[in-house]
Design a protein around this motif. Structure first.
Motif, mmCIF file in Angstrom:
data_model
loop_
_atom_site.group_PDB
_atom_site.id
_atom_site.type_symbol
_atom_site.label_atom_id
_atom_site.label_comp_id
_atom_site.label_asym_id
_atom_site.label_seq_id
_atom_site.Cartn_x
_atom_site.Cartn_y
_atom_site.Cartn_z
ATOM 1 N N ASP A 191 78.314 7.531 17.729
ATOM 2 C CA ASP A 191 78.485 8.749 18.520
ATOM 3 C C ASP A 191 78.926 9.893 17.605
ATOM 4 O OD1 ASP A 191 78.912 10.681 20.416
ATOM 5 O OD2 ASP A 191 80.224 9.473 21.695
ATOM 6 N N VAL A 192 77.984 10.411 16.821
ATOM 7 C CA VAL A 192 78.335 11.438 15.836
ATOM 8 C C VAL A 192 78.761 12.751 16.495
ATOM 9 C CG1 VAL A 192 76.982 10.546 13.906
ATOM 10 C CG2 VAL A 192 75.889 12.045 15.577
ATOM 11 N N ALA A 193 78.193 13.052 17.649
ATOM 12 C CA ALA A 193 78.545 14.300 18.323
ATOM 13 C C ALA A 193 80.033 14.323 18.672
ATOM 14 C CB ALA A 193 77.711 14.470 19.589
ATOM 15 N N ARG A 194 80.528 13.234 19.208
ATOM 16 C CA ARG A 194 81.948 13.155 19.555
ATOM 17 C C ARG A 194 82.813 13.236 18.295
ATOM 18 N NH1 ARG A 194 85.124 8.140 22.598
ATOM 19 N NH2 ARG A 194 87.195 9.053 22.446
ATOM 20 N N ALA A 195 82.406 12.533 17.247
ATOM 21 C CA ALA A 195 83.182 12.527 16.004
ATOM 22 C C ALA A 195 83.273 13.926 15.393
ATOM 23 C CB ALA A 195 82.564 11.552 14.996
ATOM 24 N N VAL A 196 82.170 14.662 15.435
ATOM 25 C CA VAL A 196 82.155 16.027 14.903
ATOM 26 C C VAL A 196 83.064 16.919 15.741
ATOM 27 C CG1 VAL A 196 80.752 18.098 14.539
ATOM 28 C CG2 VAL A 196 79.858 15.858 13.872
ATOM 29 N N THR A 197 82.960 16.801 17.062
ATOM 30 C CA THR A 197 83.784 17.616 17.973
ATOM 31 C C THR A 197 85.263 17.369 17.732
ATOM 32 O OG1 THR A 197 82.046 17.571 19.659
ATOM 33 C CG2 THR A 197 84.254 18.150 20.389
ATOM 34 N N ALA A 251 71.941 15.768 17.141
ATOM 35 C CA ALA A 251 73.212 15.611 17.855
ATOM 36 C C ALA A 251 74.367 16.144 17.013
ATOM 37 C CB ALA A 251 73.450 14.132 18.192
ATOM 38 N N ALA A 252 74.338 15.833 15.717
ATOM 39 C CA ALA A 252 75.398 16.292 14.817
ATOM 40 C C ALA A 252 75.346 17.806 14.646
ATOM 41 C CB ALA A 252 75.278 15.597 13.464
ATOM 42 N N GLN A 253 74.132 18.332 14.500
ATOM 43 C CA GLN A 253 73.975 19.783 14.332
ATOM 44 C C GLN A 253 74.428 20.545 15.582
ATOM 45 O OE1 GLN A 253 69.797 19.785 13.327
ATOM 46 N NE2 GLN A 253 70.190 19.932 11.119
ATOM 47 N N ASN A 254 74.057 20.034 16.745
ATOM 48 C CA ASN A 254 74.434 20.679 18.002
ATOM 49 C C ASN A 254 75.947 20.649 18.240
ATOM 50 O OD1 ASN A 254 71.774 21.271 18.574
ATOM 51 N ND2 ASN A 254 71.448 19.427 19.798
ATOM 52 N N ALA A 255 76.608 19.630 17.659
ATOM 53 C CA ALA A 255 78.060 19.512 17.816
ATOM 54 C C ALA A 255 78.811 20.433 16.849
ATOM 55 C CB ALA A 255 78.495 18.068 17.604
ATOM 56 N N GLY A 256 78.067 21.012 15.889
ATOM 57 C CA GLY A 256 78.700 21.974 14.991
ATOM 58 C C GLY A 256 78.879 21.539 13.557
ATOM 59 N N ALA A 257 78.261 20.407 13.162
ATOM 60 C CA ALA A 257 78.384 19.954 11.776
ATOM 61 C C ALA A 257 77.725 20.954 10.830
ATOM 62 C CB ALA A 257 77.746 18.579 11.608
#
Length: 232
Positions: free
Chosen positions: A148-154, A85-91
Motif C-alpha cells: 500500500d504505497v499510497a498510504r505509506a507516502v501519505t 498510486a505513489a505519484q498521486n499520493a505525492g511522492a
C-alpha cells in the motif's frame, strides 16, 4: 568542547542536574532556541536493553499528530499500477532500476524517506550499503516496505518518523520545531514515547527507560524524569 555564548546563556535557564516533568522540560527547551532559524526539537532516550541481541531490538515507526515541521521528500520503488498510486499520493520520485542506478552511479541522495513495494526489494537490496548506514533502507517494521504505497507516502508526508536504537542503545528522534509551541510538542512527545514503551522487548529486564533528554538543534539538553515511564 567549548560552547558559544548563546549556548551558555541557554544553559543558565535551568538546572542541568535536575530531572524535570515533561511539560516543564519542553517549555524550558523551547526557551533555549536562540538560533536565527527555526530549530528542531529532538528527544534522546536511553533504554535498558542490549541492541547486540536480536530479541532486544527496539524499532518501529509512528505518525506524530502535529508532524515534524519538515518538508519530507519521498522516493518510492514501485512498478505497474503502484507507480501512479505513489505519484498521486505525492511522492517526489517514483521508479525502479533507473533510480537505483542513479543512486549508485551519481551518489544522488535528494530524498528523506525511501518506500518500496515487496516485489521491488530485489532491486532495493542492492542499495543496502548506501541506504543502510543512513537509516534509509526500507523496512517492514517501519511500514516502508508495503504493497500500500499510497498510504505509506501519505503517512510519511504527514510526519511519520522511524525510531530505532543506535549502537549505544539510544533512540534519537525529532518531535517538531521550536515554533510549534509547548502543547503541540507535548502531544508529539507523548505519541513517540507511548510507541517506544509499547515496543519494549519481552527479553528486556530491569529499568526500561534509563534516561530521557529533550534539546533543540543548537541548545543544551533538558533532562526528563524517567520515573514516569517506570511502569513500562
Amino acid at each position: 568542547m567549548k560552547h558559544g555564548k548563546k549556548y551558555q546563556d541557554s544553559a543558565k535557564l535551568f538546572d542541568s542536574l535536575k530531572l524535570y516533568d515533561t511539560a516543564e522540560a519542553i517549555e524550558l527547551c523551547t526557551k533555549t532556541a536562540k538560533a536565527k532559524f527555526d530549530e528542531t526539537v529532538e528527544v534522546h532516550v536511553r533504554l535498558g536493553v542490549d541492541s547486540r541481541h536480536a530479541d532486544q531490538q527496539v524499532r518501529g515507526a509512528v505518525v506524530l499528530p502535529n508532524g515534524t515541521g519538515k518538508k519530507v521528500r519521498v522516493l518510492v520503488f514501485a512498478k505497474g499500477d503502484n507507480i501512479a498510486a505513489a505519484q498521486n499520493a505525492g511522492a517526489e520520485y517514483v521508479g525502479g532500476e533507473d533510480l537505483m542506478h542513479k543512486i549508485q552511479s551519481e551518489g544522488w541522495m535528494d530524498f528523506d524517506v525511501v518506500i518500496a513495494t515487496p516485489d521491488m526489494m530485489g532491486v532495493v537490496g542492492r542499495l543496502g550499503k548506501v541506504l543502510g548506514p543512513r537509516g534509509l533502507m526500507p523496512n517492514p517494521k517501519a511500514g516502508t516496505v508495503t504493497p500500500d504505497v499510497a498510504r505509506a507516502v501519505t503517512e510519511a508526508k504527514a510526519g511519520k518518523i522511524e525510531y530505532r536504537l543506535d549502537k549505544t542503545n539510544i533512540i534519537h528522534c525529532p518531535i517538531g520545531k521550536a515554533s510549534f509551541g509547548c502543547e503541540k510538542l507535548q502531544e508529539n512527545f507523548d505519541t513517540l514515547m507511548s510507541a517506544i514503551v509499547k515496543a519494549k522487548p519481552a527479553a528486556a529486564k530491569g529499568q526500561y527507560v534509563k534516561s530521557c533528554v529533550v534539546a533543540t538543534t543548537m541548545g543544551p539538553g533538558v533532562k526528563i524524569n524517567p520515573a514516569r515511564f517506570a511502569n513500562a
